[in-house]
Design a protein around this motif. Sequence first.
Motif, mmCIF file in Angstrom:
data_model
loop_
_atom_site.group_PDB
_atom_site.id
_atom_site.type_symbol
_atom_site.label_atom_id
_atom_site.label_comp_id
_atom_site.label_asym_id
_atom_site.label_seq_id
_atom_site.Cartn_x
_atom_site.Cartn_y
_atom_site.Cartn_z
ATOM 1 N N ARG A 51 0.826 -1.201 0.000
ATOM 2 C CA ARG A 51 0.000 0.000 0.000
ATOM 3 C C ARG A 51 0.868 1.263 0.000
ATOM 4 N NH1 ARG A 51 -5.302 0.884 1.314
ATOM 5 N NH2 ARG A 51 -5.521 -1.215 2.197
ATOM 6 N N GLU A 52 1.990 1.234 0.715
ATOM 7 C CA GLU A 52 2.791 2.441 0.908
ATOM 8 C C GLU A 52 4.063 2.479 0.070
ATOM 9 O OE1 GLU A 52 1.627 4.878 2.563
ATOM 10 O OE2 GLU A 52 -0.098 3.826 3.401
ATOM 11 N N HIS A 53 4.298 1.462 -0.755
ATOM 12 C CA HIS A 53 5.528 1.406 -1.542
ATOM 13 C C HIS A 53 5.211 1.002 -2.967
ATOM 14 C CE1 HIS A 53 8.124 1.717 1.989
ATOM 15 N NE2 HIS A 53 7.318 0.858 2.574
ATOM 16 N N SER A 54 6.149 1.255 -3.850
ATOM 17 C CA SER A 54 6.014 0.732 -5.202
ATOM 18 C C SER A 54 6.058 -0.788 -5.155
ATOM 19 C CB SER A 54 7.131 1.265 -6.101
ATOM 20 O OG SER A 54 8.396 0.966 -5.562
ATOM 21 N N PRO A 55 5.357 -1.465 -6.056
ATOM 22 C CA PRO A 55 5.310 -2.932 -6.036
ATOM 23 C C PRO A 55 6.648 -3.545 -6.426
ATOM 24 C CG PRO A 55 4.227 -2.076 -7.992
ATOM 25 C CD PRO A 55 4.561 -0.886 -7.144
ATOM 26 N N VAL A 75 6.874 0.312 -12.140
ATOM 27 C CA VAL A 75 7.441 0.519 -10.808
ATOM 28 C C VAL A 75 7.675 2.005 -10.548
ATOM 29 C CG1 VAL A 75 9.495 0.113 -9.391
ATOM 30 C CG2 VAL A 75 8.479 -1.773 -10.666
ATOM 31 N N ALA A 76 8.024 2.747 -11.590
ATOM 32 C CA ALA A 76 8.343 4.166 -11.431
ATOM 33 C C ALA A 76 7.137 5.007 -11.050
ATOM 34 C CB ALA A 76 8.973 4.703 -12.706
ATOM 35 N N GLY A 77 5.925 4.457 -11.146
ATOM 36 C CA GLY A 77 4.762 5.228 -10.719
ATOM 37 C C GLY A 77 3.463 4.914 -11.418
ATOM 38 N N SER A 78 3.500 4.247 -12.570
ATOM 39 C CA SER A 78 2.267 3.956 -13.292
ATOM 40 C C SER A 78 1.320 3.068 -12.493
ATOM 41 C CB SER A 78 2.593 3.285 -14.638
ATOM 42 O OG SER A 78 3.280 4.165 -15.492
ATOM 43 N N TYR A 79 1.882 2.243 -11.602
ATOM 44 C CA TYR A 79 1.055 1.334 -10.807
ATOM 45 C C TYR A 79 -0.011 2.064 -9.998
ATOM 46 C CZ TYR A 79 3.546 2.762 -6.562
ATOM 47 O OH TYR A 79 4.049 3.498 -5.515
ATOM 48 N N GLN A 81 -2.133 4.143 -10.785
ATOM 49 C CA GLN A 81 -3.387 4.290 -11.504
ATOM 50 C C GLN A 81 -3.915 2.966 -12.042
ATOM 51 O OE1 GLN A 81 -1.776 7.400 -14.257
ATOM 52 N NE2 GLN A 81 -3.530 8.605 -13.561
ATOM 53 N N ASP A 82 -3.219 1.886 -11.757
ATOM 54 C CA ASP A 82 -3.599 0.568 -12.264
ATOM 55 C C ASP A 82 -4.904 0.111 -11.612
ATOM 56 O OD1 ASP A 82 -3.828 -2.024 -13.105
ATOM 57 O OD2 ASP A 82 -1.899 -2.691 -12.340
ATOM 58 N N PRO A 83 -5.927 -0.231 -12.391
ATOM 59 C CA PRO A 83 -7.185 -0.705 -11.799
ATOM 60 C C PRO A 83 -7.011 -1.917 -10.900
ATOM 61 C CG PRO A 83 -7.513 -0.152 -14.113
ATOM 62 C CD PRO A 83 -6.034 -0.067 -13.857
ATOM 63 N N PHE A 84 -6.041 -2.780 -11.205
ATOM 64 C CA PHE A 84 -5.818 -3.956 -10.366
ATOM 65 C C PHE A 84 -5.197 -3.561 -9.019
ATOM 66 C CE2 PHE A 84 -5.686 -5.836 -14.681
ATOM 67 C CZ PHE A 84 -6.735 -6.718 -14.537
ATOM 68 N N TYR A 85 -4.275 -2.622 -9.045
ATOM 69 C CA TYR A 85 -3.682 -2.128 -7.796
ATOM 70 C C TYR A 85 -4.754 -1.486 -6.931
ATOM 71 C CZ TYR A 85 -0.813 0.793 -4.708
ATOM 72 O OH TYR A 85 -0.246 1.406 -3.618
ATOM 73 N N ILE A 214 16.819 -2.433 -5.993
ATOM 74 C CA ILE A 214 16.570 -3.809 -6.403
ATOM 75 C C ILE A 214 15.281 -4.315 -5.763
ATOM 76 C CG2 ILE A 214 17.390 -6.195 -6.258
ATOM 77 C CD1 ILE A 214 20.238 -5.134 -6.397
ATOM 78 N N LEU A 215 15.098 -4.037 -4.476
ATOM 79 C CA LEU A 215 13.893 -4.492 -3.782
ATOM 80 C C LEU A 215 12.640 -3.832 -4.349
ATOM 81 C CD1 LEU A 215 15.080 -4.566 -0.054
ATOM 82 C CD2 LEU A 215 14.445 -6.525 -1.475
ATOM 83 N N GLN A 216 12.793 -2.643 -4.912
ATOM 84 C CA GLN A 216 11.656 -1.970 -5.518
ATOM 85 C C GLN A 216 11.416 -2.424 -6.952
ATOM 86 O OE1 GLN A 216 11.266 2.394 -4.662
ATOM 87 N NE2 GLN A 216 13.172 2.068 -3.533
ATOM 88 N N GLY A 217 12.274 -3.311 -7.448
ATOM 89 C CA GLY A 217 12.035 -3.909 -8.754
ATOM 90 C C GLY A 217 12.734 -3.258 -9.923
#
Length: 284
Positions: A51-55, A75-79, A81-85, A214-217
């Motif tokens: 919820r609080e971090h990039s996937p 990962v940079a931010g598009s997530y 607005q993702d309907p699944f997120y 790396i952990l942020q993908g």
Amino acid sequence: MIGKGQPLADWHSALGNLVTALSSDLFYRELLTTIRSQVPVDYPQVWLYHREHSPSPLYYDLPPDDERNQIDLYVAGSYKQDPFYLTAFERGEPGVYRLTEIAAQRFERSDYYKSYYALLNATDEIVFIADINADSSLQVCLMRSEASGRFTDWEVEFLRVAEPVVSALLRQHLKLLPPQPATQVGMEKNVEQAFGLFGQSLLTGRERDVLGLILQGYRSRVAAERLGISAETLRRHRKNIYRKLDISSQNELFSLFLSSLHCLDHTPNVDPLATYMNMQLADS
């Protein structure tokens, strides 16, 4: 749903391999191999959502040319607005979701579509959402390219029928990760703190910068650009990180991070990795 003969045999064989892979680094690959034995998928991915971090991408099988759009930009931010997120954290209901069922009307006019989704060469997407807790979830993303066409009614129904098995195996995989899954001991409270503390007792400041990306993908090239270093320098840092943590892959890194989160309950404000490694030594 599954017909007789070879399709049924392929499904059972794939399920057997998947069960064998539980708790191993091969689990997500085998999970998608199992699904693909019945339903063709062009861009399969497994994500850990926060919820609080990039996937964080746990596994994906993509052509190299598609990684920048499908992984880096996401990962940079598009997530966000993702309907699944949004579905994972607003509805809070696990299950199988199809993009056309949850996307807003006039999806193709949305900022998310114009800035991200239109770049993917995708025509249809179905996602398994498996809850971990209120602030984390696992998502198995199945995406079809424009050349392959949309999922058929049979394929959609098959995936819905398979959902209880897929979700149960996802939960069992997490349960079997040593020593106990962070998902069952308050990851929602610990993950923010863990990102700041993880590895600080073993790694240099620059290595921790690399580790965080790396952990942020982020892939090596993009992470190097964000840090203002060369790709070769970043690879050297990553090699040193893996050596110090006694691991050899990104999958092992994610597993180590997840496994160490529960240590914050025992030693707050201390590197959870150090606590976890000491506990492992004490048990050996």
